[in-house]
Motif scaffolding. Sequence first.
Motif, PDB file in Angstrom:
ATOM      1  N   ILE A 148      71.738   9.931 -21.610  1.00  0.00           N
ATOM      2  CA  ILE A 148      72.245   9.837 -22.981  1.00  0.00           C
ATOM      3  C   ILE A 148      72.159   8.398 -23.482  1.00  0.00           C
ATOM      4  CG2 ILE A 148      74.363   9.978 -24.354  1.00  0.00           C
ATOM      5  CD1 ILE A 148      75.056  12.510 -22.779  1.00  0.00           C
ATOM      6  N   TYR A 149      72.438   7.453 -22.605  1.00  0.00           N
ATOM      7  CA  TYR A 149      72.334   6.036 -22.979  1.00  0.00           C
ATOM      8  C   TYR A 149      70.913   5.691 -23.410  1.00  0.00           C
ATOM      9  CZ  TYR A 149      72.451   0.929 -22.389  1.00  0.00           C
ATOM     10  OH  TYR A 149      72.343  -0.440 -22.589  1.00  0.00           O
ATOM     11  N   GLU A 150      69.928   6.192 -22.678  1.00  0.00           N
ATOM     12  CA  GLU A 150      68.526   5.915 -22.998  1.00  0.00           C
ATOM     13  C   GLU A 150      68.084   6.617 -24.279  1.00  0.00           C
ATOM     14  OE1 GLU A 150      66.195   4.008 -21.942  1.00  0.00           O
ATOM     15  OE2 GLU A 150      66.939   3.224 -20.057  1.00  0.00           O
ATOM     16  N   ILE A 151      68.341   7.921 -24.374  1.00  0.00           N
ATOM     17  CA  ILE A 151      67.799   8.703 -25.483  1.00  0.00           C
ATOM     18  C   ILE A 151      68.494   8.374 -26.806  1.00  0.00           C
ATOM     19  CG2 ILE A 151      69.243  10.777 -25.540  1.00  0.00           C
ATOM     20  CD1 ILE A 151      66.505  12.355 -25.375  1.00  0.00           C
ATOM     21  N   SER A 152      69.673   7.766 -26.737  1.00  0.00           N
ATOM     22  CA  SER A 152      70.366   7.336 -27.951  1.00  0.00           C
ATOM     23  C   SER A 152      69.918   5.952 -28.411  1.00  0.00           C
ATOM     24  CB  SER A 152      71.880   7.334 -27.723  1.00  0.00           C
ATOM     25  OG  SER A 152      72.244   6.322 -26.799  1.00  0.00           O
ATOM     26  N   GLY A 153      68.971   5.346 -27.682  1.00  0.00           N
ATOM     27  CA  GLY A 153      68.548   3.989 -28.015  1.00  0.00           C
ATOM     28  C   GLY A 153      69.595   2.963 -27.648  1.00  0.00           C
ATOM     29  N   HIS A 154      70.328   3.220 -26.561  1.00  0.00           N
ATOM     30  CA  HIS A 154      71.396   2.365 -26.045  1.00  0.00           C
ATOM     31  C   HIS A 154      72.600   2.307 -26.977  1.00  0.00           C
ATOM     32  CE1 HIS A 154      68.316  -0.075 -23.409  1.00  0.00           C
ATOM     33  NE2 HIS A 154      68.236   1.242 -23.252  1.00  0.00           N
ATOM     34  N   GLU A 155      72.724   3.292 -27.874  1.00  0.00           N
ATOM     35  CA  GLU A 155      73.850   3.307 -28.815  1.00  0.00           C
ATOM     36  C   GLU A 155      75.055   4.038 -28.239  1.00  0.00           C
ATOM     37  OE1 GLU A 155      72.423   4.953 -32.449  1.00  0.00           O
ATOM     38  OE2 GLU A 155      71.003   3.319 -32.834  1.00  0.00           O
ATOM     39  N   ALA A 156      74.821   5.100 -27.507  1.00  0.00           N
ATOM     40  CA  ALA A 156      75.925   5.866 -26.910  1.00  0.00           C
ATOM     41  C   ALA A 156      76.420   5.160 -25.649  1.00  0.00           C
ATOM     42  CB  ALA A 156      75.465   7.283 -26.583  1.00  0.00           C
ATOM     43  N   LYS A 157      77.726   5.091 -25.496  1.00  0.00           N
ATOM     44  CA  LYS A 157      78.301   4.472 -24.313  1.00  0.00           C
ATOM     45  C   LYS A 157      78.232   5.450 -23.129  1.00  0.00           C
ATOM     46  CE  LYS A 157      81.542   1.512 -26.838  1.00  0.00           C
ATOM     47  NZ  LYS A 157      82.972   1.151 -27.040  1.00  0.00           N
ATOM     48  N   ILE A 158      78.085   4.879 -21.935  1.00  0.00           N
ATOM     49  CA  ILE A 158      78.055   5.705 -20.733  1.00  0.00           C
ATOM     50  C   ILE A 158      79.466   6.179 -20.416  1.00  0.00           C
ATOM     51  CG2 ILE A 158      77.650   5.703 -18.240  1.00  0.00           C
ATOM     52  CD1 ILE A 158      75.332   3.828 -18.671  1.00  0.00           C
ATOM     53  N   ASN A 159      79.653   7.498 -20.392  1.00  0.00           N
ATOM     54  CA  ASN A 159      80.946   8.104 -20.105  1.00  0.00           C
ATOM     55  C   ASN A 159      80.999   8.479 -18.626  1.00  0.00           C
ATOM     56  OD1 ASN A 159      83.312   9.548 -19.970  1.00  0.00           O
ATOM     57  ND2 ASN A 159      82.837  10.928 -21.670  1.00  0.00           N
ATOM     58  N   LEU A 160      81.724   7.694 -17.859  1.00  0.00           N
ATOM     59  CA  LEU A 160      81.764   7.899 -16.417  1.00  0.00           C
ATOM     60  C   LEU A 160      82.430   9.224 -16.029  1.00  0.00           C
ATOM     61  CD1 LEU A 160      82.594   4.291 -15.152  1.00  0.00           C
ATOM     62  CD2 LEU A 160      80.378   5.431 -15.246  1.00  0.00           C
ATOM     63  N   LYS A 161      83.266   9.767 -16.921  1.00  0.00           N
ATOM     64  CA  LYS A 161      83.881  11.062 -16.628  1.00  0.00           C
ATOM     65  C   LYS A 161      82.827  12.154 -16.479  1.00  0.00           C
ATOM     66  CE  LYS A 161      88.310  10.244 -18.964  1.00  0.00           C
ATOM     67  NZ  LYS A 161      89.211  10.694 -20.060  1.00  0.00           N
ATOM     68  N   LYS A 162      81.702  11.974 -17.205  1.00  0.00           N
ATOM     69  CA  LYS A 162      80.646  12.984 -17.172  1.00  0.00           C
ATOM     70  C   LYS A 162      79.931  13.026 -15.822  1.00  0.00           C
ATOM     71  CE  LYS A 162      80.775  14.727 -21.366  1.00  0.00           C
ATOM     72  NZ  LYS A 162      80.970  16.177 -21.612  1.00  0.00           N
ATOM     73  N   LEU A 163      80.147  12.008 -14.978  1.00  0.00           N
ATOM     74  CA  LEU A 163      79.581  12.056 -13.633  1.00  0.00           C
ATOM     75  C   LEU A 163      80.110  13.266 -12.865  1.00  0.00           C
ATOM     76  CD1 LEU A 163      79.776   8.298 -12.558  1.00  0.00           C
ATOM     77  CD2 LEU A 163      77.699   9.626 -12.900  1.00  0.00           C
ATOM     78  N   ILE A 164      81.349  13.629 -13.150  1.00  0.00           N
ATOM     79  CA  ILE A 164      81.982  14.754 -12.466  1.00  0.00           C
ATOM     80  C   ILE A 164      82.185  15.939 -13.393  1.00  0.00           C
ATOM     81  CG2 ILE A 164      83.998  15.505 -11.149  1.00  0.00           C
ATOM     82  CD1 ILE A 164      82.283  13.456  -9.710  1.00  0.00           C
ATOM     83  N   LEU A 165      82.617  15.662 -14.623  1.00  0.00           N
ATOM     84  CA  LEU A 165      82.974  16.739 -15.554  1.00  0.00           C
ATOM     85  C   LEU A 165      81.760  17.289 -16.279  1.00  0.00           C
ATOM     86  CD1 LEU A 165      86.282  15.246 -17.012  1.00  0.00           C
ATOM     87  CD2 LEU A 165      85.999  16.876 -15.135  1.00  0.00           C
ATOM     88  N   ASN A 166      80.887  17.942 -15.523  1.00  0.00           N
ATOM     89  CA  ASN A 166      79.753  18.663 -16.087  1.00  0.00           C
ATOM     90  C   ASN A 166      79.545  19.917 -15.228  1.00  0.00           C
ATOM     91  OD1 ASN A 166      77.372  18.209 -14.074  1.00  0.00           O
ATOM     92  ND2 ASN A 166      78.245  16.155 -14.348  1.00  0.00           N
ATOM     93  N   PRO A 167      78.984  20.970 -15.807  1.00  0.00           N
ATOM     94  CA  PRO A 167      78.915  22.264 -15.098  1.00  0.00           C
ATOM     95  C   PRO A 167      78.193  22.215 -13.755  1.00  0.00           C
ATOM     96  CG  PRO A 167      78.442  22.549 -17.428  1.00  0.00           C
ATOM     97  CD  PRO A 167      78.493  21.074 -17.191  1.00  0.00           C
ATOM     98  N   GLY A 168      77.084  21.471 -13.680  1.00  0.00           N
ATOM     99  CA  GLY A 168      76.322  21.429 -12.436  1.00  0.00           C
ATOM    100  C   GLY A 168      77.099  20.806 -11.294  1.00  0.00           C
ATOM    101  N   THR A 169      77.764  19.684 -11.570  1.00  0.00           N
ATOM    102  CA  THR A 169      78.525  18.991 -10.542  1.00  0.00           C
ATOM    103  C   THR A 169      79.762  19.791 -10.149  1.00  0.00           C
ATOM    104  OG1 THR A 169      77.782  16.875 -11.454  1.00  0.00           O
ATOM    105  CG2 THR A 169      79.642  16.811  -9.931  1.00  0.00           C
ATOM    106  N   ILE A 170      80.454  20.333 -11.148  1.00  0.00           N
ATOM    107  CA  ILE A 170      81.667  21.115 -10.872  1.00  0.00           C
ATOM    108  C   ILE A 170      81.344  22.337 -10.012  1.00  0.00           C
ATOM    109  CG2 ILE A 170      83.447  22.580 -11.924  1.00  0.00           C
ATOM    110  CD1 ILE A 170      83.477  20.605 -14.277  1.00  0.00           C
ATOM    111  N   SER A 171      80.218  22.997 -10.291  1.00  0.00           N
ATOM    112  CA  SER A 171      79.860  24.183  -9.505  1.00  0.00           C
ATOM    113  C   SER A 171      79.573  23.827  -8.050  1.00  0.00           C
ATOM    114  CB  SER A 171      78.654  24.895 -10.129  1.00  0.00           C
ATOM    115  OG  SER A 171      77.541  24.031 -10.232  1.00  0.00           O
ATOM    116  N   VAL A 172      78.980  22.666  -7.811  1.00  0.00           N
ATOM    117  CA  VAL A 172      78.742  22.227  -6.433  1.00  0.00           C
ATOM    118  C   VAL A 172      80.064  21.857  -5.760  1.00  0.00           C
ATOM    119  CG1 VAL A 172      77.682  20.436  -4.994  1.00  0.00           C
ATOM    120  CG2 VAL A 172      76.370  21.475  -6.837  1.00  0.00           C
ATOM    121  N   ILE A 173      80.966  21.216  -6.518  1.00  0.00           N
ATOM    122  CA  ILE A 173      82.279  20.857  -5.974  1.00  0.00           C
ATOM    123  C   ILE A 173      83.054  22.113  -5.572  1.00  0.00           C
ATOM    124  CG2 ILE A 173      84.535  19.880  -6.569  1.00  0.00           C
ATOM    125  CD1 ILE A 173      83.050  17.816  -8.281  1.00  0.00           C
TER     126      ILE A 173
END
Length: 310
Positions: A148-173
């Motif tokens: 998201i940081y790249e595709i936004s042209g470095h405008e969107a901030k990196i949300n560290l919560k999304k490292l865990i709070l996303n469907p793919g990661t949660i399903s593995v957890i």
Amino acid sequence: MFLDNLKTIAVQVLILYLIAGIGFITDKTGIFKQKDGKRLIDLLFNVILPIAIIHTFMTMEYSAEHVKGIFIAFLCAFATHIFGALVSMLTFRKRSLKERGIYHYAMILSNAAFLALPLAKSVIGSEGIFYCSVYVAVFNMVAFTLGIYEISGHEAKINLKKLILNPGTISVIIGLPLFFMHLDMPYFIEYPMEIVGNCNSPLAMIVFGTFLANSSFKNMFAKKEIYVVSFFRLVFIPLCMLGIFRLFGVRGNLLVSMIISASAPSATNTAMYAARYGNDSALGSEIAAQSSVLSIATMPVIVALASVVN
């Protein structure tokens, strides 16, 4: 042996793209359009895919090899994305942050969930889904942060919560404890999960077909920049990772699973995230479409090569 593997894998790739052809035709005839596919992606990404992943972990045979394989798969997946990110930093440096970002996103992130996972299931079986699920979890971590940081042209901030709070990661957890405890789930729970999980591959490919139907084939094969992205995404990165993995002793179905994920075309959501973050969604669609078309030729060769060097 290489030719036998090539033929087997090519047939599986062809079958998946024939299913995508259903989506292509239904979009062109107005039965099932891309806008319908975008709504279905939410169901696939947030419900069906996580159920497929959890079911695979829940039913996978517990063994020392599989336990070791999970950790190696995480390392391989992170290594592939880090390598892709480093390689992308050397490309398109004179372009604007927005244009460069969409090229980098497409170069780093593969269509792991909607193409690699179905192919791994077809070629390897449940063990392929088992290892590729780990790759999908890492893909989500990267997509929701660096992507998201790249595709936004470095405008969107990196949300560290999304490292865990996303469907793919949660399903593995959720899936990991079920794998380690190896609980015997009642039939009335396990079987519905199996049925729903089996919907992932065909539905994902049909949705993928609607995106191909709305891509400009003229533009996707006219822009030299897109060829550069496809070369790195489909050939350079997977071949380099194949060499690195073999150097560190990765073998068997784990190696093939990681190479299937690493050699998949650019992520389908390249266009979707480009639109969401004010970038060129048409360009994102063209990149994803061209790499997808070219992957019909490249994936069987690279995956067959991975099978041979085991």
